[in-house]
Design a protein around this motif. Structure first.
Motif, PDB file in Angstrom:
ATOM      1  N   ASN A 155       5.472 -40.536 -17.376  1.00 27.45           N
ATOM      2  CA  ASN A 155       5.622 -39.271 -18.110  1.00 27.45           C
ATOM      3  C   ASN A 155       4.335 -38.457 -18.217  1.00 27.45           C
ATOM      4  OD1 ASN A 155       8.437 -39.665 -18.680  1.00 27.45           O
ATOM      5  ND2 ASN A 155       7.823 -41.154 -20.230  1.00 27.45           N
ATOM      6  N   ALA A 156       3.227 -38.922 -17.620  1.00 29.03           N
ATOM      7  CA  ALA A 156       2.031 -38.070 -17.558  1.00 29.03           C
ATOM      8  C   ALA A 156       2.395 -36.800 -16.789  1.00 29.03           C
ATOM      9  CB  ALA A 156       0.892 -38.804 -16.861  1.00 29.03           C
ATOM     10  N   PRO A 157       2.043 -35.625 -17.300  1.00 33.70           N
ATOM     11  CA  PRO A 157       2.470 -34.371 -16.656  1.00 33.70           C
ATOM     12  C   PRO A 157       1.713 -34.083 -15.366  1.00 33.70           C
ATOM     13  CG  PRO A 157       1.029 -33.912 -18.508  1.00 33.70           C
ATOM     14  CD  PRO A 157       1.281 -35.394 -18.532  1.00 33.70           C
ATOM     15  N   TYR A 158       2.362 -33.363 -14.467  1.00 34.18           N
ATOM     16  CA  TYR A 158       1.727 -32.974 -13.208  1.00 34.18           C
ATOM     17  C   TYR A 158       0.698 -31.877 -13.465  1.00 34.18           C
ATOM     18  CZ  TYR A 158       0.968 -31.416  -8.446  1.00 34.18           C
ATOM     19  OH  TYR A 158       0.383 -31.083  -7.258  1.00 34.18           O
ATOM     20  N   LEU A 159      -0.462 -32.033 -12.852  1.00 36.53           N
ATOM     21  CA  LEU A 159      -1.498 -31.015 -12.880  1.00 36.53           C
ATOM     22  C   LEU A 159      -2.209 -31.037 -11.545  1.00 36.53           C
ATOM     23  CD1 LEU A 159      -3.263 -28.894 -14.395  1.00 36.53           C
ATOM     24  CD2 LEU A 159      -4.756 -30.813 -15.050  1.00 36.53           C
ATOM     25  N   TRP A 160      -2.216 -29.911 -10.842  1.00 39.44           N
ATOM     26  CA  TRP A 160      -2.887 -29.814  -9.548  1.00 39.44           C
ATOM     27  C   TRP A 160      -4.367 -30.184  -9.707  1.00 39.44           C
ATOM     28  CZ3 TRP A 160      -1.246 -28.850  -4.606  1.00 39.44           C
ATOM     29  CH2 TRP A 160      -2.229 -28.555  -3.674  1.00 39.44           C
ATOM     30  N   GLY A 161      -4.821 -31.163  -8.927  1.00 38.88           N
ATOM     31  CA  GLY A 161      -6.205 -31.602  -8.997  1.00 38.88           C
ATOM     32  C   GLY A 161      -6.496 -32.571 -10.121  1.00 38.88           C
ATOM     33  N   GLY A 162      -5.493 -32.916 -10.935  1.00 34.59           N
ATOM     34  CA  GLY A 162      -5.714 -33.778 -12.090  1.00 34.59           C
ATOM     35  C   GLY A 162      -5.855 -35.246 -11.730  1.00 34.59           C
ATOM     36  N   LYS A 163      -6.619 -35.980 -12.550  1.00 34.02           N
ATOM     37  CA  LYS A 163      -6.840 -37.408 -12.335  1.00 34.02           C
ATOM     38  C   LYS A 163      -6.818 -38.188 -13.642  1.00 34.02           C
ATOM     39  CE  LYS A 163     -10.214 -38.874  -9.825  1.00 34.02           C
ATOM     40  NZ  LYS A 163     -11.507 -39.044  -9.111  1.00 34.02           N
ATOM     41  N   ASN A 164      -6.059 -37.709 -14.651  1.00 34.33           N
ATOM     42  CA  ASN A 164      -6.047 -38.426 -15.924  1.00 34.33           C
ATOM     43  C   ASN A 164      -4.679 -38.316 -16.577  1.00 34.33           C
ATOM     44  OD1 ASN A 164      -6.281 -36.376 -18.473  1.00 34.33           O
ATOM     45  ND2 ASN A 164      -7.209 -35.475 -16.648  1.00 34.33           N
ATOM     46  N   ALA A 165      -4.485 -39.077 -17.644  1.00 31.58           N
ATOM     47  CA  ALA A 165      -3.171 -39.205 -18.268  1.00 31.58           C
ATOM     48  C   ALA A 165      -2.659 -37.908 -18.875  1.00 31.58           C
ATOM     49  CB  ALA A 165      -3.211 -40.293 -19.339  1.00 31.58           C
ATOM     50  N   MET A 166      -3.518 -36.953 -19.150  1.00 27.78           N
ATOM     51  CA  MET A 166      -3.108 -35.678 -19.715  1.00 27.78           C
ATOM     52  C   MET A 166      -2.713 -34.668 -18.636  1.00 27.78           C
ATOM     53  SD  MET A 166      -3.180 -36.026 -22.993  1.00 27.78           S
ATOM     54  CE  MET A 166      -2.522 -37.650 -22.601  1.00 27.78           C
ATOM     55  N   GLY A 167      -2.955 -35.008 -17.372  1.00 31.21           N
ATOM     56  CA  GLY A 167      -2.584 -34.139 -16.260  1.00 31.21           C
ATOM     57  C   GLY A 167      -3.059 -34.745 -14.958  1.00 31.21           C
ATOM     58  N   ILE A 168      -2.125 -34.977 -14.025  1.00 26.32           N
ATOM     59  CA  ILE A 168      -2.456 -35.723 -12.813  1.00 26.32           C
ATOM     60  C   ILE A 168      -1.584 -35.238 -11.670  1.00 26.32           C
ATOM     61  CG2 ILE A 168      -0.789 -37.615 -13.161  1.00 26.32           C
ATOM     62  CD1 ILE A 168      -3.182 -39.547 -12.510  1.00 26.32           C
ATOM     63  N   ASP A 169      -2.100 -35.316 -10.441  1.00 20.83           N
ATOM     64  CA  ASP A 169      -1.256 -34.978  -9.290  1.00 20.83           C
ATOM     65  C   ASP A 169      -0.907 -36.258  -8.531  1.00 20.83           C
ATOM     66  OD1 ASP A 169      -3.467 -35.533  -7.638  1.00 20.83           O
ATOM     67  OD2 ASP A 169      -3.981 -33.419  -7.366  1.00 20.83           O
ATOM     68  N   CYS A 170      -0.139 -36.127  -7.457  1.00 13.29           N
ATOM     69  CA  CYS A 170       0.426 -37.315  -6.809  1.00 13.29           C
ATOM     70  C   CYS A 170      -0.651 -38.231  -6.243  1.00 13.29           C
ATOM     71  CB  CYS A 170       1.435 -36.916  -5.738  1.00 13.29           C
ATOM     72  SG  CYS A 170       0.748 -36.043  -4.299  1.00 13.29           S
ATOM     73  N   SER A 171      -1.651 -37.668  -5.579  1.00 10.34           N
ATOM     74  CA  SER A 171      -2.682 -38.494  -4.966  1.00 10.34           C
ATOM     75  C   SER A 171      -3.751 -38.906  -5.981  1.00 10.34           C
ATOM     76  CB  SER A 171      -3.319 -37.772  -3.782  1.00 10.34           C
ATOM     77  OG  SER A 171      -3.806 -36.495  -4.165  1.00 10.34           O
ATOM     78  N   GLY A 172      -3.956 -38.100  -7.023  1.00  6.85           N
ATOM     79  CA  GLY A 172      -4.825 -38.524  -8.112  1.00  6.85           C
ATOM     80  C   GLY A 172      -4.246 -39.751  -8.794  1.00  6.85           C
ATOM     81  N   PHE A 173      -2.928 -39.788  -8.926  1.00  5.55           N
ATOM     82  CA  PHE A 173      -2.223 -40.923  -9.520  1.00  5.55           C
ATOM     83  C   PHE A 173      -2.471 -42.199  -8.717  1.00  5.55           C
ATOM     84  CE2 PHE A 173       1.895 -43.310  -9.305  1.00  5.55           C
ATOM     85  CZ  PHE A 173       1.837 -43.902 -10.556  1.00  5.55           C
ATOM     86  N   THR A 174      -2.244 -42.146  -7.408  1.00  6.81           N
ATOM     87  CA  THR A 174      -2.441 -43.350  -6.602  1.00  6.81           C
ATOM     88  C   THR A 174      -3.915 -43.735  -6.536  1.00  6.81           C
ATOM     89  OG1 THR A 174      -2.397 -41.935  -4.619  1.00  6.81           O
ATOM     90  CG2 THR A 174      -0.359 -43.068  -5.218  1.00  6.81           C
TER      91      THR A 174
END
Length: 272
Positions: A155-174
């Motif tokens: 449930n962490a929200p999508y954020l372009w360029g994000g790398k944290n629990a408050m906003g993350i993108d697909c590759s930042g997640f992995t």
């Protein structure tokens, strides 16, 4: 002479151009080291020593590294293993929030040091990647741990360029999930697909493998890798699209609950 700086805030935006309104390309996490490429009065152009990403950062969010470089940025080390943890400065009592994937230099028994300042952190929030990879854990347990860490970001929200629990993108997640286990993935899906070992088919996939996608489901001529997710099994994937969530996957790709194909499967890779 090469000049290095260190991110001095919990999360530091890296932008395409030296402007607050410019696109966020990625983020640096606290303590992340960078090479200085250029300087303007308010902005510093950097290259991350971890994944090679370049961009512009507000100079106030960086501190000189000088002679504080004591270890290779590519060596597995102690890493924050929960979505959010609190570090406390030992001299002032000031508290600092740290996010999943933050690397802790000179960590030992609940203490670490960044920029000459010592901090306390709950050891339960930390993975020692070196010890973990060299432990007696069987492969199934290790892969289960990878999947468990991934699911802490549900449930962490999508954020372009994000790398944290408050906003993350697909590759930042992995990238941040795998950093907990001492694996240094590159920043973008099109780069991550060049790493690891290719798995011949989805039926041979194991939990923790990464699946890569293009949008041939929308455009038959699509060839660019545009999405990545982490397999929980050969039929389930956790990925960030809108938010971090779990979907069904088959040899075609990712499907919504109504059967709609949303991402076309291109390749599966293994990293552990």
């Amino acid at each position: 002479m090469v000049e290095y700086v260190i991110a001095n805030a919990t999360v530091v935006p890296v932008r395409e151009n030296p402007s607050e309104g410019a696109e966020q390309l990625t983020q640096l996490l606290f303590g992340e080291m960078c090479e200085v490429l250029d300087r303007l009065p308010r902005w510093t152009k950097i290259r991350s020593t971890m994944d090679g990403q370049e961009g512009w950062v507000d100079f106030k969010m960086l501190s000189p590294a000088s002679n504080l470089i004591t270890s290779s940025p590519h060596r597995p080390e102690s890493v924050v293993a929960v979505p959010m943890a609190v570090a406390t400065a030992m001299d002032t009592g000031e508290e600092l929030m740290l996010t999943l994937g933050t690397r802790l230099s000179n960590y030992s028994h609940g203490t670490f040091e960044v920029l000459g300042k010592q901090y306390l952190i709950d050891p339960a929030c930390v993975n020692n990647a070196t010890q973990l990879l060299n432990s007696d854990l069987c492969r199934a347990e290790l892969l289960n741990n990878v999947c468990s860490v991934a699911q802490t970001l549900l449930n962490a929200p999508y954020l372009w360029g994000g790398k944290n629990a408050m906003g993350i993108d697909c590759s930042g997640f992995t990238q941040v999930v795998y950093s907990v286990f001492g694996v240094n993935l590159l920043r973008n899906a099109r780069e991550q697909i060049t790493q690891g070992e290719v798995v011949r088919s989805l039926t041979e996939a194991q939990p923790g493998d990464l699946a890569f996608f293009d949008h041939a489901d929308r455009d038959p001529n699509a060839t660019n890798i545009s999405h990545v997710g982490l397999l929980l099994s050969p039929t389930e994937i956790i990925h960030c699209s809108g938010c971090v969530h779990i979907d069904r996957i088959d040899e075609q790709g990712i499907h919504l609950s109504d059967g709609t194909l949303t991402h076309h499967l291109v390749q599966v890779n293994r990293y552990l």
